[in-house]
Design a protein around this motif. Structure first.
Motif, PDB file in Angstrom:
ATOM      1  N   ASP A  26       0.828  -1.211   0.000  1.00  0.00           N
ATOM      2  CA  ASP A  26       0.000   0.000   0.000  1.00  0.00           C
ATOM      3  C   ASP A  26       0.862   1.259   0.000  1.00  0.00           C
ATOM      4  OD1 ASP A  26      -2.438   1.457   0.122  1.00  0.00           O
ATOM      5  OD2 ASP A  26      -2.209   1.682   2.284  1.00  0.00           O
ATOM      6  N   GLU A  27       1.902   1.261   0.826  1.00  0.00           N
ATOM      7  CA  GLU A  27       2.790   2.424   0.923  1.00  0.00           C
ATOM      8  C   GLU A  27       3.485   2.692  -0.413  1.00  0.00           C
ATOM      9  OE1 GLU A  27       6.712   3.567   0.938  1.00  0.00           O
ATOM     10  OE2 GLU A  27       6.784   2.088   2.544  1.00  0.00           O
ATOM     11  N   VAL A  28       3.930   1.629  -1.089  1.00  0.00           N
ATOM     12  CA  VAL A  28       4.618   1.798  -2.374  1.00  0.00           C
ATOM     13  C   VAL A  28       3.645   2.234  -3.464  1.00  0.00           C
ATOM     14  CG1 VAL A  28       5.861   0.585  -4.209  1.00  0.00           C
ATOM     15  CG2 VAL A  28       6.495   0.196  -1.819  1.00  0.00           C
ATOM     16  N   LEU A  29       2.475   1.608  -3.502  1.00  0.00           N
ATOM     17  CA  LEU A  29       1.501   1.938  -4.554  1.00  0.00           C
ATOM     18  C   LEU A  29       1.039   3.389  -4.471  1.00  0.00           C
ATOM     19  CD1 LEU A  29      -0.735  -1.278  -4.740  1.00  0.00           C
ATOM     20  CD2 LEU A  29       1.108  -0.590  -6.278  1.00  0.00           C
ATOM     21  N   LEU A  30       0.907   3.913  -3.260  1.00  0.00           N
ATOM     22  CA  LEU A  30       0.515   5.318  -3.110  1.00  0.00           C
ATOM     23  C   LEU A  30       1.524   6.238  -3.797  1.00  0.00           C
ATOM     24  CD1 LEU A  30      -0.705   5.479   0.608  1.00  0.00           C
ATOM     25  CD2 LEU A  30      -2.091   5.911  -1.432  1.00  0.00           C
ATOM     26  N   SER A  31       2.796   5.884  -3.684  1.00  0.00           N
ATOM     27  CA  SER A  31       3.853   6.686  -4.304  1.00  0.00           C
ATOM     28  C   SER A  31       3.861   6.544  -5.819  1.00  0.00           C
ATOM     29  CB  SER A  31       5.227   6.258  -3.763  1.00  0.00           C
ATOM     30  OG  SER A  31       5.312   6.442  -2.378  1.00  0.00           O
ATOM     31  N   LEU A  32       3.379   5.400  -6.316  1.00  0.00           N
ATOM     32  CA  LEU A  32       3.503   5.108  -7.742  1.00  0.00           C
ATOM     33  C   LEU A  32       2.319   5.584  -8.583  1.00  0.00           C
ATOM     34  CD1 LEU A  32       5.073   1.514  -7.632  1.00  0.00           C
ATOM     35  CD2 LEU A  32       6.234   3.725  -7.831  1.00  0.00           C
ATOM     36  N   GLU A  33       1.334   6.227  -7.953  1.00  0.00           N
ATOM     37  CA  GLU A  33       0.181   6.728  -8.712  1.00  0.00           C
ATOM     38  C   GLU A  33       0.623   7.666  -9.839  1.00  0.00           C
ATOM     39  OE1 GLU A  33      -3.042   6.158  -8.824  1.00  0.00           O
ATOM     40  OE2 GLU A  33      -3.072   4.658  -7.239  1.00  0.00           O
TER      41      GLU A  33
END
Length: 443
Positions: A26-33
């Motif tokens: 979740d933490e990584v995906l938020l950054s990858l938007e």
């Protein structure tokens, strides 16, 4: 709906009980938007679906016999997560808390951490719910030999190169290396963190702690500041914490508090590292012994180490150890920077509080990459059949950590998130791996 919500939903559906892994994703995906918006080819090529799914998950039984002659059984793990930029690389953790979720979260984080080093190493992690504490050397040896008897089928210098982590130090690495050599009949760089007499690298012991401080110093200097004259609180008293304390002291700071699972000590005169090393590295004792040995220091069995006023906080113990309340307390007491020495030690809501209050925050995948970077340097020395001096290794480590900070900072600015080093680290680590995956086809 965010562009990558479908990936998170798929991860939750496939791994419903893996809380730590879901948190890390979740933490990584938020950054990858923003990356998904700027690079639709990553969605088209299915990179996100592939990068959250390990290439290989190995779970195995580890039977061993204790000193009373009783059979014991533990569970072993190795998650080979991503090999797009090199052989799998990541530590082995021996601790009762180890489960598949923790190993997956650590392996997932390792993908981006290893990418940030600029070295050709992929992401992996492993371990067991075995607890070395309180075990004799003979018991630890028998466990390690049983563990490696199965693990050796899946690892090798060009395939997967494990290292140490919590509960796995020079003793454990030695026993595992010996068993690998016995079974495979080859002397090779299959493990890192080896003894200096048989292929290990100078500065490997100090690397994660030193690297944490090199990254932190680069970050502080970029903002016109430094370690000099600062009060530092470091959670933990293991390998990472001790050598972070050592390097912070070398850089002019005063480390005033450290901890272990039994509590924490405060020494306003500055931690005496000779005493700390004797207690933790030689005697394998409890941190409470420090207060008995050093006049003026105080041991706290209860309470939170983060209540100690400081300028710089370095969480170096374990995941999710610094929560929202701790972050608020640190801010109230004047902290200017929080840099992670452990893997994911700061909870998401604590990170939000720190960022909203413009506290410099460095995520572990960037700031604690010094250990795996030096492990990769050990791999290089093994391949070349030579050994570099401590000065050479330390200089390379310092360059790597300063370059990681530069990369992370520049990437954050490029994606309209200046000083958000978590976003910068996630994106910079991801892009190198994603591009490599696309170039190698559907694998």
């Amino acid at each position: 709906m965010a562009k990558l919500d479908y990936i998170k939903e798929a991860v939750i559906k496939r791994n419903p009980n893996d809380v730590e892994f879901i948190q890390a994703v979740d933490e990584v995906l938020l950054s990858l938007e923003k990356v998904a918006e700027k690079h639709p080819e990553y969605i088209k090529k299915g990179v996100f679906e592939r990068i959250v799914e390990p290439e290989r998950q190995i779970i195995f039984r580890v039977p061993w016999v204790d000193d009373q002659g009783k059979l014991q059984v533990n569970r072993g793990y190795r998650i080979e997560f991503n090999s797009a930029i090199g052989p799998y690389k990541g530590g082995l953790r021996f601790h009762p808390s180890v489960n598949i979720s923790i190993i997956k979260f650590l392996g997932f984080e390792q993908i981006f951490k290893n990418s940030l080093t600029g070295l050709p190493i992929g992401g992996g992690k492993g371990g067991s719910d075995f607890d070395p504490k309180g075990k004799s050397d003979a018991e630890v040896m028998r466990f390690c030999q049983s563990f490696m008897t199965e693990l050796c089928k899946y690892i090798g210098p060009n395939t997967d190169v494990p290292a140490g982590d919590i509960g796995v130090g020079a003793r454990e690495i030695g026993y595992m290396f010996g068993q690998y050599k016995r079974i495979r009949n080859e002397f090779c760089g299959v493990l890192t963190g080896k003894g200096l007499k048989w292929g290990g690298s100078l500065v490997r012991t100090e690397a994660t702690g030193y690297g944490l401080c090199y990254f932190t110093e680069a970050m502080l200097q970029d903002k016109g500041n430094s370690f000099k004259g600062k009060k530092v609180v470091i959670s933990g008293s293991g390998n990472v914490a001790i050598y972070a304390a050592e390097k912070a002291t070398m850089l002019g700071a005063k480390v005033i508090a450290m901890s272990d699972s039994s509590g924490y000590i405060i020494d306003e005169n500055g931690i005496n590292l000779d005493v700390m090393k004797e207690i933790k590295e030689v005697r394998r004792g409890r941190i409470s012994e420090y207060a008995k040995s050093v006049k003026g220091s105080v041991f706290h069995k209860d309470g939170r180490i983060w209540n100690t006023p400081c300028d710089i906080a370095l969480p170096c113990a374990t995941q999710n150890e610094l929560n929202k309340e701790d972050a608020e307390t640190l801010i109230k007491n004047g902290v200017i920077a929080v840099c992670e020495g452990a893997n994911m030690p700061t909870t998401p809501d604590a990170i939000d509080v720190l960022m909203q209050n413009h506290i410099l925050f460095a995520p572990g995948k960037a700031s604690n990459a010094g250990g795996v970077a030096t492990s990769a340097l050990e791999m290089s020395q093994n391949s070349l059949r030579l050994s570099w001096t401590a000065e050479e290794v330390d200089a390379r480590l310092k360059d790597i950590m300063e370059n990681i900070y530069k990369t992370v900072s520049e990437t954050a600015k490029e994606y309209d998130a200046p000083d958000n080093f978590m976003v910068g680290a996630n994106i910079a680590g991801f892009i190198k791996v994603a591009d490599s995956m696309i170039e190698q086809g559907i694998v």
